[in-house]
Scaffold this active site. Structure first.
Site, PDB file in Angstrom:
ATOM      1  CG  HIS A 177      -1.958  13.739  25.441  1.00  0.00           C
ATOM      2  ND1 HIS A 177      -2.533  14.235  26.332  1.00  0.00           N
ATOM      3  CD2 HIS A 177      -2.713  13.141  24.571  1.00  0.00           C
ATOM      4  CE1 HIS A 177      -4.057  14.283  25.947  1.00  0.00           C
ATOM      5  NE2 HIS A 177      -3.981  13.540  24.811  1.00  0.00           N
ATOM      6  CE  LYS A 202      -2.220  16.774  22.571  1.00  0.00           C
ATOM      7  NZ  LYS A 202      -3.051  16.579  21.264  1.00  0.00           N
TER       8      LYS A 202
HETATM    9  P1  NAD Z   1       2.287  12.880  13.525  1.00  0.00           P
HETATM   10  O1  NAD Z   1       3.246  13.804  13.656  1.00  0.00           O
HETATM   11  O2  NAD Z   1       2.783  11.333  13.976  1.00  0.00           O
HETATM   12  O3  NAD Z   1       1.687  12.572  12.053  1.00  0.00           O
HETATM   13  C1  NAD Z   1       1.050  13.691  11.577  1.00  0.00           C
HETATM   14  C2  NAD Z   1       1.655  13.560   9.943  1.00  0.00           C
HETATM   15  O4  NAD Z   1       0.953  14.564   9.352  1.00  0.00           O
HETATM   16  C3  NAD Z   1       2.904  13.284   9.766  1.00  0.00           C
HETATM   17  O5  NAD Z   1       3.416  12.015   9.118  1.00  0.00           O
HETATM   18  C4  NAD Z   1       3.274  14.420   8.821  1.00  0.00           C
HETATM   19  O6  NAD Z   1       4.412  14.087   7.694  1.00  0.00           O
HETATM   20  C5  NAD Z   1       1.827  14.373   8.091  1.00  0.00           C
HETATM   21  N1  NAD Z   1       1.720  15.916   7.310  1.00  0.00           N
HETATM   22  C6  NAD Z   1       2.105  17.007   7.908  1.00  0.00           C
HETATM   23  N2  NAD Z   1       2.221  18.112   6.955  1.00  0.00           N
HETATM   24  C7  NAD Z   1       1.223  17.567   5.734  1.00  0.00           C
HETATM   25  C8  NAD Z   1       0.596  17.795   4.797  1.00  0.00           C
HETATM   26  N3  NAD Z   1       0.608  19.027   4.319  1.00  0.00           N
HETATM   27  N4  NAD Z   1      -0.222  16.992   3.895  1.00  0.00           N
HETATM   28  C9  NAD Z   1      -0.308  15.502   4.326  1.00  0.00           C
HETATM   29  N5  NAD Z   1       0.542  15.135   5.436  1.00  0.00           N
HETATM   30  C10 NAD Z   1       1.089  15.714   6.369  1.00  0.00           C
HETATM   31  O7  NAD Z   1       1.088  13.114  14.436  1.00  0.00           O
HETATM   32  P2  NAD Z   1      -0.154  12.039  15.081  1.00  0.00           P
HETATM   33  O8  NAD Z   1       0.510  11.701  16.504  1.00  0.00           O
HETATM   34  O9  NAD Z   1      -0.087  10.960  14.166  1.00  0.00           O
HETATM   35  O10 NAD Z   1      -1.028  13.101  15.366  1.00  0.00           O
HETATM   36  C11 NAD Z   1      -1.825  13.574  14.419  1.00  0.00           C
HETATM   37  C12 NAD Z   1      -2.888  14.685  14.853  1.00  0.00           C
HETATM   38  O11 NAD Z   1      -3.919  13.694  15.402  1.00  0.00           O
HETATM   39  C13 NAD Z   1      -2.557  15.635  15.932  1.00  0.00           C
HETATM   40  O12 NAD Z   1      -3.268  16.953  15.892  1.00  0.00           O
HETATM   41  C14 NAD Z   1      -3.094  14.825  17.193  1.00  0.00           C
HETATM   42  O13 NAD Z   1      -3.409  15.704  18.172  1.00  0.00           O
HETATM   43  C15 NAD Z   1      -4.379  14.371  16.565  1.00  0.00           C
HETATM   44  N6  NAD Z   1      -4.934  13.254  17.492  1.00  0.00           N
HETATM   45  C16 NAD Z   1      -6.244  12.988  17.474  1.00  0.00           C
HETATM   46  C17 NAD Z   1      -7.115  12.128  17.977  1.00  0.00           C
HETATM   47  C18 NAD Z   1      -8.388  12.189  17.889  1.00  0.00           C
HETATM   48  O14 NAD Z   1      -9.186  11.082  18.694  1.00  0.00           O
HETATM   49  N7  NAD Z   1      -9.149  12.982  17.414  1.00  0.00           N
HETATM   50  C19 NAD Z   1      -6.171  11.154  18.783  1.00  0.00           C
HETATM   51  C20 NAD Z   1      -4.802  11.136  18.507  1.00  0.00           C
HETATM   52  C21 NAD Z   1      -4.482  12.107  18.227  1.00  0.00           C
END
Ligand code: NAD
Length: 256
Positions: free
Chosen positions: A141, A145
């Site tokens: 990844h 992450k």
């Molecule tokens: P990222 O850090 O870019 O985004 C997370 C966002 O959440 C940030 O903008 C942050 O400000 C926001 N945030 C934090 N606390 C918050 C709150 N209390 N209320 C609202 N927003 C809040 O991370 P990312 O790369 O976008 O990944 C996010 C999640 O998605 C991770 O857990 C990742 O592992 C997961 N993910 C899942 C899949 C899937 O297919 N299930 C695919 C990719 C990523």
């Protein structure tokens, strides 16, 4: 038209999801929720918290944020009978319990990987694993992450272990007696299935399931080159999450 709010809307996944879902004919992204203001997408309004959003304006909440925020989303969705699609990974046991409890009151779909190719590769790995002596998983990844191993690697390992148990098959013993460098053999997910996590700039989400038997090997590899790879699966979950009350893990039932 299904009206969607994205929690974590300023993040990498939230932005990709907002853009991807916005382009679909049957889904409208009406709001982005994040602690940081997001880049604008279409007409979506910005709110710092889900509690600020009017429940009347929403059909489904999509969450790609952080685990503690997922618990708040689940509570809000259960209180207002709104479907919740969770992509956020890395929940601990208590957070997962609270989310499943909320699923008693509303529809919740959670998946560790919403890309169709990843769903298929998990299925193929479970099909093949009982025929091989040993299976190891290498997940790769991007370097920002925060959780390891990936939710996808854990789900893949669980599927492999369950398939082996059904077939009455166990992993061949690991010959390693001493790790000169601790952790070199990766983490044991059970039944000798080892997970190795790689974090590098430039990657998105990739996984290899490597299997070995007498005189042969099989590698099942999946690559998400762009975050758009997750849009199709999330759209499927958005369309089905309000069909029933209850907690559903994975999108397999609607994909294959
Ligand atoms: P990222 O850090 O870019 O985004 C997370 C966002 O959440 C940030 O903008 C942050 O400000 C926001 N945030 C934090 N606390 C918050 C709150 N209390 N209320 C609202 N927003 C809040 O991370 P990312 O790369 O976008 O990944 C996010 C999640 O998605 C991770 O857990 C990742 O592992 C997961 N993910 C899942 C899949 C899937 O297919 N299930 C695919 C990719 C990523």
């Amino acid at each position: 038209m299904l009206r969607v709010v994205i929690v974590g809307g300023a993040g990498r996944m939230g932005q990709a999801m907002a853009q991807g879902l916005h382009e679909l004919d049957d889904i409208a992204v009406v709001a982005l929720v994040d602690v940081h203001p997001p880049r604008e997408v279409g007409d979506a309004e910005y709110y710092p918290a889900l509690a600020d959003v009017s429940p009347q304006s929403v059909d489904v909440v999509v969450d790609f944020s952080i685990p503690s925020s997922v618990v708040l989303s689940a509570d809000w969705c259960a209180s207002h009978s709104k479907g919740l699609v969770i992509g956020t990974t890395g929940l601990d046991a208590e957070q997962r319990r609270l989310v499943e409890e909320a699923g008693v009151r509303t529809g919740i779909v959670m998946a560790s990987n919403f890309s169709i190719g990843a769903v298929l590769s998990e299925r193929f790995a479970a099909m093949a694993a009982p025929y091989f002596d040993r299976v190891e998983i290498i997940e790769l990844h991007h370097d920002r992450k925060v959780d390891a191993p990936s939710g996808t690697a854990l789900t893949t390992a669980q599927g492999i272990i369950a398939a082996r148990q059904r077939a009455g098959r166990q992993s061949a013993p690991d010959p390693t007696q001493r790790e000169t460098l601790a952790g070199t053999r990766g983490a044991d997910a059970g039944d000798g299935v080892r997970i190795h996590a790689v974090r590098l700039p430039g990657l998105v989400a990739h996984q290899e399931v490597v299997m070995g038997g007498p005189g042969e090997g099989l590698t099942i590899r999946h690559d998400s080159y762009e975050r758009t790879s997750f849009v199709q699966g999330v759209a499927v979950a958005v369309r089905h999450v309000n069909d029933q009350v209850g907690f559903i893990f994975g999108i397999e039932r609607w994909v294959v």
